[in-house]
Each structure stands twice: as C-alpha cells, then as structure tokens.
Design an enzyme around this catalytic site. Structure first.
Site, short mmCIF file in Angstrom:
data_model
loop_
_atom_site.label_atom_id
_atom_site.label_comp_id
_atom_site.label_asym_id
_atom_site.label_seq_id
_atom_site.Cartn_x
_atom_site.Cartn_y
_atom_site.Cartn_z
N ILE A 199 32.94 38.72 51.04
CA ILE A 199 34.45 38.49 51.03
C ILE A 199 35.11 39.62 51.91
O ILE A 199 35.82 39.12 52.40
CB ILE A 199 34.60 39.07 49.42
CG1 ILE A 199 34.01 37.97 48.28
CG2 ILE A 199 36.25 39.04 49.25
CD1 ILE A 199 34.25 38.46 46.95
N ASP A 255 31.53 50.59 55.15
CA ASP A 255 30.40 50.14 54.52
C ASP A 255 29.05 50.74 55.05
O ASP A 255 28.42 50.17 56.19
CB ASP A 255 30.31 48.68 54.65
CG ASP A 255 29.21 47.93 53.78
OD1 ASP A 255 28.32 48.58 53.69
OD2 ASP A 255 29.39 46.64 53.32
N ASP A 303 43.86 42.37 40.72
CA ASP A 303 43.34 40.96 40.17
C ASP A 303 42.60 41.44 38.88
O ASP A 303 41.85 40.50 38.40
CB ASP A 303 42.53 40.27 41.32
CG ASP A 303 42.32 38.89 40.53
OD1 ASP A 303 43.23 38.12 39.81
OD2 ASP A 303 41.13 38.36 40.79
N GLU A 362 39.66 43.79 30.43
CA GLU A 362 40.20 42.43 30.46
C GLU A 362 40.28 41.76 29.53
O GLU A 362 38.97 41.32 28.67
CB GLU A 362 39.14 41.68 31.49
CG GLU A 362 39.56 42.51 33.12
CD GLU A 362 39.03 41.61 34.24
OE1 GLU A 362 38.57 40.76 34.05
OE2 GLU A 362 38.86 42.30 35.18
N HIS A 393 42.56 38.09 36.96
CA HIS A 393 41.28 37.78 37.44
C HIS A 393 41.07 36.34 38.06
O HIS A 393 40.23 35.41 37.66
CB HIS A 393 39.93 38.19 36.33
CG HIS A 393 38.76 38.41 37.04
ND1 HIS A 393 37.95 39.44 36.42
CD2 HIS A 393 38.22 37.80 38.07
CE1 HIS A 393 36.84 39.18 37.36
NE2 HIS A 393 36.85 38.51 38.24
N GLY A 438 40.90 35.61 41.38
CA GLY A 438 40.50 35.69 42.59
C GLY A 438 39.55 34.32 43.03
O GLY A 438 39.74 33.83 44.38
N ALA A 439 38.70 33.80 42.15
CA ALA A 439 37.79 32.71 42.54
C ALA A 439 38.43 31.35 41.84
O ALA A 439 37.78 30.62 41.98
CB ALA A 439 36.55 33.03 41.69
P1 NAD Z 1 28.59 41.29 48.76
O1 NAD Z 1 27.35 41.64 47.91
O2 NAD Z 1 28.45 40.09 49.53
O3 NAD Z 1 29.05 42.51 49.41
C1 NAD Z 1 29.45 43.74 48.81
C2 NAD Z 1 29.48 44.76 50.36
O4 NAD Z 1 29.41 46.00 49.83
C3 NAD Z 1 27.99 44.75 50.80
O5 NAD Z 1 28.22 44.78 52.10
C4 NAD Z 1 27.65 46.38 50.38
O6 NAD Z 1 26.73 46.84 51.63
C5 NAD Z 1 28.86 46.98 50.22
N1 NAD Z 1 28.72 48.30 49.50
C6 NAD Z 1 27.95 48.47 48.54
N2 NAD Z 1 28.39 49.78 48.00
C7 NAD Z 1 29.24 50.20 48.89
C8 NAD Z 1 29.86 51.57 48.94
N3 NAD Z 1 29.81 52.42 47.92
N4 NAD Z 1 30.86 51.75 49.85
C9 NAD Z 1 31.06 50.72 50.91
N5 NAD Z 1 30.51 49.45 50.87
C10 NAD Z 1 29.54 49.33 49.84
O7 NAD Z 1 29.81 40.93 47.63
P2 NAD Z 1 30.84 39.97 47.67
O8 NAD Z 1 30.46 38.65 47.63
O9 NAD Z 1 31.80 40.38 49.01
O10 NAD Z 1 31.70 40.41 46.28
C11 NAD Z 1 32.23 41.89 46.35
C12 NAD Z 1 32.73 41.89 45.09
O11 NAD Z 1 33.92 41.29 44.77
C13 NAD Z 1 31.86 41.67 43.90
O12 NAD Z 1 30.84 42.23 43.50
C14 NAD Z 1 32.50 40.87 42.72
O13 NAD Z 1 32.71 42.18 41.92
C15 NAD Z 1 34.03 40.70 43.47
N6 NAD Z 1 34.35 39.46 42.98
C16 NAD Z 1 35.61 39.36 42.34
C17 NAD Z 1 36.10 38.04 42.23
C18 NAD Z 1 37.38 37.64 41.74
O14 NAD Z 1 37.56 36.95 40.83
N7 NAD Z 1 38.46 38.51 41.80
C19 NAD Z 1 35.26 37.02 42.52
C20 NAD Z 1 34.19 37.30 43.29
C21 NAD Z 1 33.54 38.36 43.49
#
Ligand code: NAD
Length: 305
Positions: free
Chosen positions: A150, A169, A255, A260, A279, A281-282
């Site tokens: 994301i 990151d 979001d 929740e 919520h 987002g997706a």
């Molecule tokens: P992902 O696993 O592809 O990426 C997460 C990134 O965070 C990784 O690159 C990791 O290295 C980094 N990371 C981990 N700990 C960290 C820290 N302490 N500081 C900085 N970076 C750190 O995940 P994604 O697909 O990009 O999704 C991210 C989050 O979004 C998911 O875990 C989920 O909780 C959330 N999400 C929300 C919705 C929604 O409907 N709002 C939908 C999908 C995902």
C-alpha cells in the site's frame, strides 16, 4: 464435499463467481455473520475465509480447520501462532486491495487540504455560501510510514501529484525507495517534523502499537495532517483527540479505529477537524473481487496440493 466457512460479508456479494468457483471444486459454502456463530460453524469445517472476525487460539484448537484464508492482509485478528502450531497455513490476499487503500489515502489528502467535507456540509445541510481557504498539495511534503504494497502505491500517486515524498521503513532498501523518486529517512522523528501529511501503512504488531502517541503528535507541524488507513491501534486515540482539540495538528482522517465500530460517544466525534470512514479502505468492487477470488483460489490450491 468439503465445508468452507465464509465469515466476510463481501464474499460473493457483487458476483457469485467466487462461490461458484468453490462449489465447482467440491466445496459447500456456509456463510456466517456473527462472531458467536463462527465458533460453532468452524468445528466441522475444513477451511475458513475470514475478514475481520476474531479467530482465537481456542477456536482454532477446537476446530478441524486445515487452512485459513484471510480476506485481506492484516492478520492481527487471527491467532497465527496457534494456527502454525497446529500446522494450519494462514493465507492472505496480498496486493489485492493495495490500490484501493492507496486511492482512499489520496482522497483523504484532498478532503483534508481543501476542507471538502466541511464545505459540503456548509452548503448542503446549512445552505451557507461560505468559502474555505485550503491549500494545494503540489510541493508539499508527504510522509509515508511503511513502504509495503500500500505504501508504495501511495508513494507513486503522491509523486505524481508533485509532492515531495519522505519514506520511513527500516526494513526496506533505500534504493527501492529512491527508485520511486521518494527520499528514505532513517528515523521517524525526521519524517514527523518535516511532513505536511503523515500517512500510516504499517501492520499492527507489538512494535507498531501506539506508534503515533502524544510525543509523535507533538513533533508534527501545527499545519500538518495525519492519515490512518491501516489499523486503529497504531494511533493513541486519546492523544490524537487532545492534539486535534488543542490545534496542535491541523486535522486527521481515520478509516480505522481501536474499537470498530467506535463508541457513538467517543470523543473522536467531538473533533471538527477529523474526517472518519467506516473501514472502507478495501471496499471497492475491484478490490473485493480480487480478494474473493484470491481467497477462494488459495483454498482450492491448498487441497489440490
Ligand atoms: P505490507 O506488509 O505489504 O507492508 C507493510 C510495510 O510496513 C512493510 O514494508 C514493513 O517493512 C513496514 N513496517 C513494518 N513495521 C514497521 C515500522 N515499525 N516502521 C516502519 N515500517 C514498518 O502491508 P500492506 O499491504 O501495505 O498493508 C499495510 C497495512 O494496511 C496492513 O497491515 C493492514 O493493517 C492495513 N490495511 C487496511 C485496509 C483498510 O481497509 N483500511 C485494507 C488493507 C490493509
């Protein structure tokens, strides 16, 4: 026939394709909505497709599940450790909703910078012809925390908008960040101090819980906005309410929430400089379709071996 329990409302909602696919492959699909029903339903099921319902150790241990497919990517609602101990793989729909969440993030950037919700409410509900002096996003600093599926999509879009993008990151290479024309930063503090928009894209775990608290909010510019489309518990909501009410940051968009849905009396709803969505987002047809098919496919593939 193998039984697969589906605990996510959007599975097969817009098209029956994922259900047809499972049935064609020898599965009988049982849908459940309530948390209590899920506990009972998985006792004699071999597979589970789950969205945000909680799947505890006890539920896993007393079930016959062979595979769990997360309808999404954040597995914090599933006791993955308990599943792993029992040899149950937990699959995720990696990348299926990244574009949708990134697009919502961009929508939040514009809604915050142009006071869109405020302006709409003024005219639509109050019939008041009042101007809102916003700001352009081009040339502003966008701070992206987490450079995964994301985060990367957000970076690409923010760069296209002419924003200067900072990325924090510690687990990715700096070159991969530079490749997308963004600037990697070594510490979160620098990102918080320099950004006009701060957006969270990290998973929820013990090290990220409350990663934005009173101290972090106090480092942000008074004119800056915070966006959270990841998980509610990443942000200390009490500290956020205080910062918003005291004008220590300009505004925020959420979001996701620590609870929740959030309590109707939550002090979050007392903050006029806060934008909230449930919520979503997706929640686009495209992301839901991709998540449905990926989850169904991972179950079929698992049993095919
Ligand atoms: P992902 O696993 O592809 O990426 C997460 C990134 O965070 C990784 O690159 C990791 O290295 C980094 N990371 C981990 N700990 C960290 C820290 N302490 N500081 C900085 N970076 C750190 O995940 P994604 O697909 O990009 O999704 C991210 C989050 O979004 C998911 O875990 C989920 O909780 C959330 N999400 C929300 C919705 C929604 O409907 N709002 C939908 C999908 C995902």
């Amino acid at each position: 026939m193998r039984k697969v329990v589906v605990a996510t409302r959007t599975f097969g909602r817009y098209t029956k394709e994922p259900i047809d696919y499972l049935e064609r492959n020898g599965f009988v699909v049982l849908r459940v909505e309530k948390e209590e029903e899920l506990r009972e339903a998985i006792k004699d099921a071999e597979a589970l497709i789950v969205g945000t319902h909680t799947v505890t150790r006890e539920m896993i241990e007393s079930s016959n599940l062979k595979v769990i497919a997360k309808h999404g990517v954040g597995v914090d609602n599933i006791d993955v450790e308990a599943a792993t101990e029992k040899g149950i793989p937990v699959t995720i729909t990696l990348g299926a909703n990244s574009l949708s969440v990134a697009e919502l993030t961009i929508a939040f950037i514009f809604a915050l910078s142009r006071g869109l919700i405020w302006a709409h409410n003024k005219l639509f509900y109050e019939k008041k012809w009042e101007g809102y002096v916003g700001q352009e996003v081009s040339g502003k600093v966008m701070g992206v925390i987490g450079f995964g599926s994301i985060g990367r999509e957000v970076v690409k879009k923010a760069v296209c908008l002419g924003m200067n993008v900072l990325v924090y990151d510690p687990y990715v290479s700096k070159d991969s960040v530079r490749l997308l024309e963004a600037t990697p930063v070594d510490d979160l503090e620098q990102l918080l101090k320099e950004s006009d928009f701060v957006s969270l894209h990290v998973p929820l775990n013990e090290s990220t819980k409350n990663m934005i608290g009173e101290r972090e909010l106090s480092l942000m510019k008074k004119s800056a906005f915070l966006i959270n489309t990841s998980r509610g518990e990443l942000v200390d909501e009490e500290a956020l309410v205080k910062a918003l009410k005291e004008g220590r940051i300009a505004g925020a968009a959420l979001d996701v929430f620590s609870e929740e849905p959030p309590d109707a009396n939550s002090p979050l709803f007392e903050c006029p400089n806060l934008i909230t969505t449930a919520h979503i987002g997706a929640h686009t047809k495209e992301a839901i379709f991709r998540m449905n098919m990926m989850a169904a496919q991972s179950i079929v593939d698992f049993f095919k071996g």
